[in-house]
Design an enzyme around this catalytic site. Structure first.
Site, mmCIF file in Angstrom:
data_model
loop_
_atom_site.group_PDB
_atom_site.id
_atom_site.type_symbol
_atom_site.label_atom_id
_atom_site.label_comp_id
_atom_site.label_asym_id
_atom_site.label_seq_id
_atom_site.Cartn_x
_atom_site.Cartn_y
_atom_site.Cartn_z
ATOM 1 N N ASP A 126 13.162 40.574 24.245
ATOM 2 C CA ASP A 126 13.161 41.553 23.500
ATOM 3 C C ASP A 126 14.547 40.866 22.267
ATOM 4 O O ASP A 126 15.705 41.487 22.624
ATOM 5 C CB ASP A 126 13.263 42.395 23.938
ATOM 6 C CG ASP A 126 13.619 43.563 22.766
ATOM 7 O OD1 ASP A 126 13.330 43.548 21.563
ATOM 8 O OD2 ASP A 126 13.057 45.204 23.182
ATOM 9 N N LYS A 167 24.339 35.958 11.536
ATOM 10 C CA LYS A 167 22.806 35.549 11.612
ATOM 11 C C LYS A 167 22.205 34.176 11.722
ATOM 12 O O LYS A 167 21.924 34.292 12.620
ATOM 13 C CB LYS A 167 22.551 35.690 9.955
ATOM 14 C CG LYS A 167 20.439 35.686 9.615
ATOM 15 C CD LYS A 167 20.317 34.349 9.125
ATOM 16 C CE LYS A 167 19.080 33.488 8.864
ATOM 17 N NZ LYS A 167 18.548 32.548 9.160
#
Ligand code: MEV
Length: 429
Positions: free
Chosen positions: A281, A265
């Site tokens: 994206d 993360k």
């Protein structure tokens, strides 16, 4: 030791001074600066998605100190989380002291999947398709003559028989497609939809799904860095000890999926911020990253850190990040979003493979910043310092008062809204 970044001390400037300095360094025009102020216009938002009722604004910052393959790169980042831009810039500074990031990438090859069902013999279907491969590749390449003209197009076909699935046997045909500077979703989806009827004809089967795979493991970018350990000294701890603690932090993520999720993360904090700034994206990149991290059956660290030693004493910390990076520099929001266009200018108009390499360098820096902090003072100290500014803002502080009240909150060790409100009220009396 490499020279200091041309934007050294950037964080100390006022926002307008930063704009001027950036404009001067990367050659932004007055129109570009106006775009940074105005952002996405209502009429541009209206044609981007459906049922538009407003525009959501996030901060655009730039990370400094990035030296990538010897080139100075100013990195635009869009993110709501404090410490991300500062962390990337800080880590890039110590990497710079070791010569900067070395990056490379594969050709920008994406995978399109075609699901073929109702086949009596999967091997026989594969054999039939193999004899028609040249024709299939030619048809697929014609799906985008422009990309073909630029040297891209279909590069191969692979077969993945799945004899046992909850819906019975099926054959998955993979179309490999070099998308050049496009992210590739449109071109690959068009190509697999074009091929489907021909594949049904050849195999006698029935095609169901025809869609790009976000596990873009043929489109890999790699960044590597070598940090002299003395650069890592922090909080009274010598650099070689900190380097060892960083290595141990990485080993934790390498061995434990619970930690790997958080560790990765942190990598994606940086990568997503650049993806958003450039109109890419980020969900596609996230999907690819996490599946890639689990490609051997268990989720593990995307990065790899090791100690370079001399006579058993660490001299350098080596970091590597290698992962799928499906990003484009043409089409989509990259061109439609006005800030994304300025971001591309800030980056020096890179081609897609270069942008992918910049993004893995940022991911590697972001990971170093996180595990370096975690392995020493913890992340809360730095984080709370930046968080204090948000608290001051929420309490109604304005202009220079924001930093002043944030500093006061930190000094008092009371970073909460109640105290911030008292200080704001006090300063108005
Ligand atoms: C927070 O956004 C990211 C970190 O949790 C990453 C990590 O733990 O490595 C700090």
């Amino acid at each position: 030791m490499s020279e200091a970044s041309p934007l050294a001390g950037f964080y100390k400037l006022a926002q307008t001074e930063r704009q001027q300095k950036l404009a001067h360094y990367v050659d932004l025009s007055d129109d570009d600066l106006a775009v940074l102020e105005a952002g996405l216009l209502p009429e541009q938002a209206e044609v981007m998605i459906e049922n538009v009722v407003g525009r959501y604004v996030l901060p655009l910052g730039v990370a400094t100190n990035f030296l990538i393959n010897g080139r100075e790169v100013i990195v635009p980042m869009v993110v709501e989380e404090p410490s991300v831009v500062a962390g990337a810039s800080y880590a890039a500074k110590v990497v710079r002291a070791g010569g900067g990031f070395q990056t490379s990438s594969s050709d920008p090859v994406m995978i399109g999947q075609i699901q073929v069902l109702d086949l009596t013999d999967l091997d026989e279907a594969v054999a039939k398709l193999k004899t028609a491969e040249l024709d299939l590749l030619e048809r697929a390449s014609q799906a985008d003559p422009m990309i073909q003209k630029l040297g891209g197009g279909a590069t191969g076909i692979e077969y993945r028989p799945l004899p046992e699935t909850p819906a019975g046997p099926m054959l998955i045909v993979h179309l490999l497609y070099d998308c050049r500077d496009a992210m590739g979703a449109n071109v690959v989806n068009t190509a697999v939809e074009t091929l489907a009827p021909r594949i049904e004809q050849i195999t006698g089967g029935r095609v169901n799904l025809r869609i790009l795979s976000n596990l873009a493991d043929r489109r890999i970018a790699r960044a590597e860095c070598l940090v002299p350990v003395e650069q890592l000294a922090r909080g009274g701890l010598p650099g070689n000890e900190v380097a060892r603690s960083i290595f141990e932090a990485w080993a934790f993520a390498a061995a434990d999926p619970y930690r790997a999720a958080t560790h990765n993360k942190g990598v994606m904090n940086g990568i997503d911020a650049v993806a958003i700034a450039t109109g890419n994206d980020w969900r596609a990149i996230e999907a690819g990253a996490h599946t890639y991290a689990a490609r051997n059956g268990r989720s593990t660290s995307l990065t790899e850190w090791s100690l370079v030693t001399e006579n058993s004493t660490p001299t350098h910390l080596r970091g590597i990040l290698e992962m799928p990076m499906a990003v484009g520099t043409v089409g989509g929001a990259t061109k439609a979003h006005p800030i994304a266009r300025v971001s591309m200018k800030i980056l020096g108009q890179p081609k897609a493979t270069t942008l992918a390499e910049i993004m893995v360098a940022v991911g590697l820096a972001q990971n170093l910043a996180a595990i370096w902090a975690l392995a020493t003072e913890g992340i809360q100290r730095g984080h709370m310092r930046l968080h204090a500014r948000q608290i001051a803002l929420s309490a109604g502080a304005q202009g220079p008062q924001v930093q002043k009240i944030a500093n006061q909150l930190v000094t008092e060790g009371k970073i909460n809204l109640e105290r911030a409100r008292e200080l704001v009220t006090g300063s108005r009396e």
